[in-house]
Design a protein around this motif. Structure first.
Motif, short mmCIF file in Angstrom:
data_model
loop_
_atom_site.label_atom_id
_atom_site.label_comp_id
_atom_site.label_asym_id
_atom_site.label_seq_id
_atom_site.Cartn_x
_atom_site.Cartn_y
_atom_site.Cartn_z
N PRO A 37 0.84 -1.07 0.20
CA PRO A 37 0.12 -0.01 0.12
C PRO A 37 0.95 1.39 -0.03
O PRO A 37 2.08 1.28 0.41
N ALA A 38 0.43 2.35 -0.63
CA ALA A 38 0.57 3.63 -0.31
C ALA A 38 0.49 4.36 0.73
O ALA A 38 1.06 5.08 1.03
N SER A 39 -0.41 3.79 1.51
CA SER A 39 -0.76 4.35 2.95
C SER A 39 -1.50 3.26 3.75
O SER A 39 -2.07 2.42 3.26
N MET A 40 -1.44 3.07 5.07
CA MET A 40 -2.17 2.26 5.66
C MET A 40 -3.35 2.67 6.00
O MET A 40 -4.22 1.48 5.86
N PRO A 41 -3.95 3.84 5.95
CA PRO A 41 -5.61 4.40 5.81
C PRO A 41 -6.11 3.43 4.61
O PRO A 41 -7.06 2.85 4.68
N LEU A 42 -5.40 3.44 3.59
CA LEU A 42 -5.87 2.77 2.35
C LEU A 42 -5.77 1.30 2.47
O LEU A 42 -6.77 0.47 2.17
N TRP A 43 -4.81 0.86 3.32
CA TRP A 43 -4.99 -0.74 3.50
C TRP A 43 -6.22 -1.17 4.30
O TRP A 43 -6.60 -2.18 4.22
N LEU A 44 -6.32 -0.33 5.25
CA LEU A 44 -7.41 -0.67 6.27
C LEU A 44 -8.69 -0.45 5.56
O LEU A 44 -9.51 -1.39 5.83
N GLN A 45 -8.81 0.35 4.65
CA GLN A 45 -10.26 0.59 3.73
C GLN A 45 -10.25 -0.86 3.05
O GLN A 45 -11.37 -1.33 3.00
N VAL A 84 13.61 6.80 -9.67
CA VAL A 84 13.82 5.68 -10.18
C VAL A 84 12.94 5.01 -11.02
O VAL A 84 11.52 5.10 -10.56
N PRO A 85 13.21 4.19 -12.06
CA PRO A 85 12.10 3.21 -12.76
C PRO A 85 11.41 2.44 -11.65
O PRO A 85 11.95 1.81 -11.04
N THR A 86 10.11 2.61 -11.69
CA THR A 86 9.24 1.63 -10.85
C THR A 86 8.15 0.64 -11.38
O THR A 86 7.53 1.12 -12.29
N LEU A 87 8.37 -0.62 -10.89
CA LEU A 87 7.40 -1.61 -11.11
C LEU A 87 6.63 -1.99 -10.05
O LEU A 87 6.97 -2.03 -8.81
N VAL A 88 5.08 -1.93 -10.39
CA VAL A 88 4.14 -2.28 -9.10
C VAL A 88 3.31 -3.27 -9.50
O VAL A 88 2.70 -3.58 -10.62
N VAL A 89 3.39 -4.52 -8.62
CA VAL A 89 2.57 -5.69 -9.19
C VAL A 89 1.92 -6.22 -7.96
O VAL A 89 1.90 -5.61 -6.87
N TRP A 128 -2.57 0.67 -4.17
CA TRP A 128 -1.36 0.81 -4.88
C TRP A 128 -1.69 1.82 -6.11
O TRP A 128 -0.44 2.11 -6.56
N GLN A 129 -2.51 2.06 -6.31
CA GLN A 129 -2.97 2.98 -7.25
C GLN A 129 -2.40 4.39 -7.25
O GLN A 129 -1.77 4.84 -8.20
N SER A 173 2.82 -1.23 -14.14
CA SER A 173 2.17 -2.05 -13.32
C SER A 173 1.58 -3.48 -13.83
O SER A 173 1.61 -3.66 -15.25
N HIS A 174 1.60 -4.47 -13.21
CA HIS A 174 0.93 -5.87 -13.63
C HIS A 174 0.09 -6.48 -12.42
O HIS A 174 0.51 -6.35 -11.41
#
Length: 319
Positions: free
Chosen positions: A148-156, A252-257, A269-270, A281-282
Motif C-alpha cells: 500500500p501507499a498508505s495504511m489508511p488505504l490498506w485498512l479501507q 527511479v524506474p518503478t514496477l508495481v505488481v 497501490w494506485q 504495473s502488472h
C-alpha cells in the motif's frame, strides 16, 4: 557456502551477518556478487521482506531471479528470523528510519551500494519507497509488490474484504478484537479464512510460507509494535503511515505488481501508479498477496524482464 539449483544452473549460496547498531543482521546471497569484477553484468537484487517481522523465508522463491546471472540478496530485518531478536525493546525503537538505515548499511557492507535493484514485498514495498525517497543513490530500479501507499488505504481495503467473509467468521473476528483476545485459537481459525482467500491461495501453504508465519507467532515483537495482531486489525505505529504525498518524488524506474485476489486491492497501490513519473504495473490473475509463490513462473518473467531492462543506467543517470 552451499549451492542451489536455479533452472539449469548451480549457484553458490553464501550467508553471513552484519553488525548493525550493536546487533547483527543476517543475510543470504544467491549467486555471485559482481562475479566478473565489473559493472557490466546483471545488477544484484536486494529483497525487502514483509511483516514487519515476517523474516525472509516466504520470499525465497524469488531466488529464481538469479537465473539470469544476477545475485539475489535476502536478509532478515532486525528483530526477526536469524537476525538479533529484541523482545524487550521499547515499541518506539521500531521505526521506518531504523529499517531504512539497516538497508543502507547492508548494501555498503556487501559492496553493492553503487549499483543494485531494490524489491519490496508487502511491508517491504512500503519500506522500499522510504529508502528511495531518503537516498536513491545506486538504486537502478524499485519493484513494489503487493504493497500500500498508505495504511489508511490498506485498512479501507481490508474492511471491504472482511465484509465479504461469512457472517460467522466476521462475528468471531469482531468479538475477539473487542475483547482483546486476538491470540485465541478461535480468532486464528477465523483469521485463516481471510488468509486463504487474500494472503496465499496455495493451500496448504508451502513450507517456506509457513516458516515465516510460524516465526511471527514465535517472535511477534516487531509485527505487534508496528502493525498489530493481524493483517486487518492494525493498531501499531504504522496505523497512520502514508507516502501518498511524497511518491511523486520517486525518480527511479518503478514496477508495481499485485494479485487479482490480493489483500492489497488496487485502491492501495494506485497512488504509486498515478504519481511516480516512470512506472508500470502488472496484476497476476490467479494470485492473492504472494504472486511469487502462487504464480512463480509468471512472477519471475515479469519482474525479471523489468530488472533486465534497467540493469544499465542511461547517460542521464537513470536506467
Amino acid at each position: 557456502m552451499s549451492s542451489l539449483e536455479v533452472g539449469s544452473q548451480t549457484l553458490p549460496v553464501t550467508t553471513g551477518t552484519m553488525p548493525f547498531r550493536g546487533h547483527e543482521t543476517w543475510y543470504r546471497v544467491t549467486g555471485a556478487l559482481d562475479p566478473d569484477g565489473a559493472a557490466d553484468g546483471p545488477a544484484p537484487l536486494v529483497v525487502l521482506h514483509g511483516g514487519p517481522g515476517a523474516a525472509h523465508n516466504y520470499t525465497l522463491a524469488m531466488t529464481a531471479l538469479a537465473g539470469d546471472g544476477r545475485a539475489v540478496v535476502h536478509y532478515d530485518q532486525l528483530g526477526c528470523g536469524l537476525s538479533t531478536h529484541l523482545p524487550d525493546a521499547d515499541p518506539s525503537f521500531w521505526t521506518v528510519e531504523l529499517f531504512v538505515a539497516e538497508l543502507r548499511a547492508l548494501v555498503v557492507h556487501l559492496g553493492i551500494a553503487d549499483r543494485f535493484h531494490l524489491l519490496g514485498q508487502s511491508w517491504g514495498g512500503m519500506l522500499g519507497p522510504e529508502v528511495v525517497l531518503s537516498d536513491d543513490s545506486g538504486i537502478l530500479s524499485l519493484s513494489i509488490c503487493d504493497s500500500p501507499a498508505s495504511m489508511p488505504l490498506w485498512l479501507q481495503a481490508a474492511n471491504e474484504l472482511r465484509d465479504e467473509l461469512p457472517a460467522d467468521v466476521q462475528a468471531t473476528l469482531l468479538a475477539h478484537e473487542a475483547a482483546g483476545t486476538t491470540d485465541s485459537a478461535e480468532y486464528h481459525a477465523a483469521e485463516q479464512v481471510f488468509y486463504d482467500r487474500h494472503v496465499c491461495r496455495v493451500v496448504p501453504n508451502p513450507p517456506e510460507v509457513t516458516a515465516s508465519f510460524d516465526q511471527i507467532d514465535a517472535e511477534p515483537t516487531v509485527y505487534h509494535a508496528m502493525n498489530g495482531p493481524s493483517e486487518f486489525h492494525v493498531i501499531g505505529s504504522l496505523k497512520e503511515w502514508s507516502v501518498v504525498d511524497r511518491v511523486a518524488g520517486i525518480a527511479v524506474p518503478t514496477l508495481v505488481v499485485a494479485g487479482a485476489y490480493d489483500e492489497a486491492k488496487p485502491i492501495v497501490w494506485q497512488p504509486f501508479v498515478d504519481q511516480i513519473p516512470d512506472v508500470r504495473s502488472h496484476v497476476f490473475p490467479e494470485s492473492s498477496h504472494m504472486p511469487h509463490v502462487e504464480e512463480p513462473e509468471a512472477f519471475t518473467e515479469v519482474v525479471g524482464t523489468f530488472l533486465r531492462e534497467h540493469d544499465h543506467p542511461t547517460p542521464e543517470g537513470r536506467a
